[in-house]
Design an enzyme around this catalytic site. Structure first.
Site, PDB file in Angstrom:
ATOM      1  CG  PHE A 127       6.495   1.939  10.803  1.00  9.48           C
ATOM      2  CD1 PHE A 127       6.612   1.808  12.180  1.00  9.48           C
ATOM      3  CD2 PHE A 127       5.588   1.116  10.144  1.00  9.48           C
ATOM      4  CE1 PHE A 127       5.847   0.884  12.883  1.00  9.48           C
ATOM      5  CE2 PHE A 127       4.815   0.195  10.841  1.00  9.48           C
ATOM      6  CZ  PHE A 127       4.947   0.083  12.211  1.00  9.48           C
ATOM      7  CG  ASP A 214       8.135  -0.794   3.781  1.00 10.76           C
ATOM      8  OD1 ASP A 214       7.018  -0.919   3.239  1.00 10.76           O
ATOM      9  OD2 ASP A 214       8.312  -0.888   5.013  1.00 10.76           O
ATOM     10  CE  LYS A 243      -0.277   0.502   6.896  1.00  9.55           C
ATOM     11  NZ  LYS A 243       1.152   0.440   7.180  1.00  9.55           N
TER      12      LYS A 243
END
Ligand code: PLP
Length: 388
Positions: A127, A214, A243
Site C-alpha cells: 500500500f 515506504d 502518519k
C-alpha cells in the site's frame, strides 16, 4: 453525512476530545485507542508538547510558501537527517505525496542513466497511497478497480521472495528502483525479515537500483527504532514517512541519501503547503518528544510485552494463527475473516482495526502503559473468544 462524499464506511461514533490513549465521544463515553488514528497519534491525543507547539506557531506565522526560507522546516530537516542518517528531505502533506516524490526521484534517476522508460519494482499486497502513481504502486486490485488506465512503469513481484525479485530485476534492463514497506501496514502486517531486506539492498547495489522504503506507517518510532531500517545493517537510498510525523497535523517527508539526494533540482518538484511553519512546528515537537522521551525503546519493550501476553492468552486458541509486525505495529492473524470485530470492539470501548480480512491490527500510541496494554489485550482476547 450527505454533504460528505461517500468514500468511507464509518462506524456510528463521533469523538469530541482525547487525552493520551483515550478518546471521549459526544455522549461522554470513553474509549481506549489501539489504532491512534491509523498510526498517526503516536504521542497520544492532546500531547502537551504538540498542543503548545501548534498554538505558539499559529499565533506567530502559519504559512509563507516555499519561495522563502522557513526556520521551522530547516529545524525539522536537521532533526530528521540526524535521527535517520539520510542526507536531505523534501516535505509534503501526506504519505502518498511523499511516495510521489520518491517515484519521481527514481524515474529521474533512470533518465539520468539514459533509461527513458524507467520501471519500479513493487510488491504484492503493498500500500503506497491513493494518488494515481501510488495507486498503481499499490498491490490491491480492488482499490484500483474503476480507475484505469493506471500508470506504466511498475512491475509487481511477490513480497519476501528474493529469487523472483532477482530474476525480474535481471530480465528488465529498465528497472531503476525497488519500492517496498518493511512491514505492510495495510497488507495484513506481512513483515520482511532482516535477511530479505539486506538481500534487497545487495541486489540494488549489484544492479545500480534505488532502494525505496515506504516508512509512512513504520516510521517515527512505531516499530521500535525511529525508522524500521535502523534495526538492520544497511541504508536505503530513499525513505518516505508521514502518519506519525505530525501526530495529526498533516505532513509527509521524502528523505534521500547519497546519490539519490541531488536528483531533484529547482523546478523539478514542489508543494505549496509542504513543510509550512505550522506543520513543521508540530512535527518538531513530535520528533523531539520521541527522541527525548525514548519512545522508540518504549515501543520496542511495550511491543514485546503485548506480544508475549497475547501469545500466552491465544497460543492454544483454535482461531489463532500467528502474531505479525514489529514493535507497536501488531497483527493478530486469525483463521477466519473477522471484519465485524471493529464494531464489536467499539461496543466494548476499544478502537482497533482489521486488515486483509483476517488480521486484527493494533497500533496503540507509543506512550501506552502496562495497565492500558493489559486492558487492550483482555478485550482483544474476549472478542476472539466470542467469535467462536
Ligand atoms: C497510509 C499509508 C500511505 C498513504 O499515506 P496518506 O497520508 O494516506 O496519503 C502510504 N504508504 C503506507 C505504507 C501507508 O501506511
Amino acid at each position: 453525512m450527505q454533504a460528505i462524499m461517500n468514500t468511507y464506511g464509518r462506524l456510528p461514533v463521533t469523538f469530541t476530545s482525547g487525552n493520551g490513549c483515550w478518546l471521549t465521544d459526544n455522549e461522554g463515553r470513553r474509549y481506549l485507542d489501539a489504532l491512534s488514528g491509523i498510526a498517526v497519534c503516536g504521542l497520544g491525543h492532546a500531547h502537551p508538547a504538540v498542543t503548545s507547539a501548534i498554538c505558539e506557531q499559529a499565533g506567530q506565522l502559519v504559512h509563507t510558501s516555499n519561495l522563502y526560507g522557513i526556520t521551522r522546516q530547516q529545524e525539522l530537516a536537521n532533526s530528521l537527517v540526524r535521527v535517520s542518517g539520510m542526507s536531505n528531505v523534501f516535505f509534503s502533506n501526506s504519505g502518498a505525496e511523499a511516495n510521489e516524490a520518491a517515484i519521481k526521484i527514481a524515474r529521474k534517476y533512470g533518465h539520468q542513466k539514459g533509461i527513458h522508460e524507467p520501471i519500479i519494482l513493487v510488491m504484492t499486497q503493498a500500500f503506497h497511497g491513493r494518488t494515481m502513481a501510488t495507486l498503481t504502486a499499490t498491490g490491491n486490485v480492488k482499490a484500483q478497480e474503476g480507475f484505469g488506465p493506471l500508470l506504466s512503469g511498475f512491475i509487481r513481484v511477490p513480497f519476501k521472495d528474493i529469487d523472483t525479485l532477482h530474476a525480474v530485476a535481471k530480465s528488465n534492463p529498465n528497472v531503476v528502483a525497488i519500492m517496498l514497506e518493511p512491514v505492510q501496514g495495510e497488507g495484513g502486517l506481512a513483515t520482511a525479515s532482516a535477511e530479505y531486506l539486506e538481500q534487497v539492498r545487495a541486489l540494488c547495489d549489484e544492479r545500480d537500483l534505488l532502494m525505496i522504503l515506504d516508512e509512512v506507517q513504520t516510521g517515527n518510532g512505531r516499530t521500535g527504532t525511529y525508522f524500521c531500517y535502523q534495526q538492520f545493517n544497511f541504508m536505503p537510498d530513499v525513505v518516505t514517512t508521514a502518519k506519525g510525523l505530525g501526530n495529526g497535523v498533516p505532513i509527509g517527508a521524502c528523505l534521500a541519501h547519497g546519490r539519490a539526494a541531488d536528483i531533484l533540482q529547482p523546478g523539478n518538484h514542489g508543494s505549496t503547503y509542504g513543510g509550512n511553519p505550522l506543520a513543521c512546528a508540530a512535527a518538531n515537537a513530535v520528533v523531539n518528544t520521541i527522541v527525548n522521551d525514548n519512545l522508540c525503546e518504549r515501543a520496542s519493550t511495550m511491543g514485546d510485552y503485548i506480544r508475549q501476553s497475547l501469545h500466552q492468552h491465544l497460543s492454544e486458541h483454535p482461531l489463532f494463527v500467528e502474531l505479525r509486525g514489529r514493535g507497536l505495529m501488531i497483527g493478530v492473524v486469525l483463521s477466519i475473516d473477522c471484519p465485524q470485530l471493529m464494531a464489536l470492539a467499539l461496543n466494548k470501548g476499544l478502537l482497533l482495526n482489521v486488515t486483509a480480512g483476517k488480521v486484527i491490527r493494533l497500533l496503540p500510541p507509543l506512550i501506552i502503559n502496562e495497565s492500558e496494554a493489559d486492558q487492550m489485550i483482555t478485550t482483544v482476547v474476549e472478542l476472539i473468544n466470542e467469535l467462536t
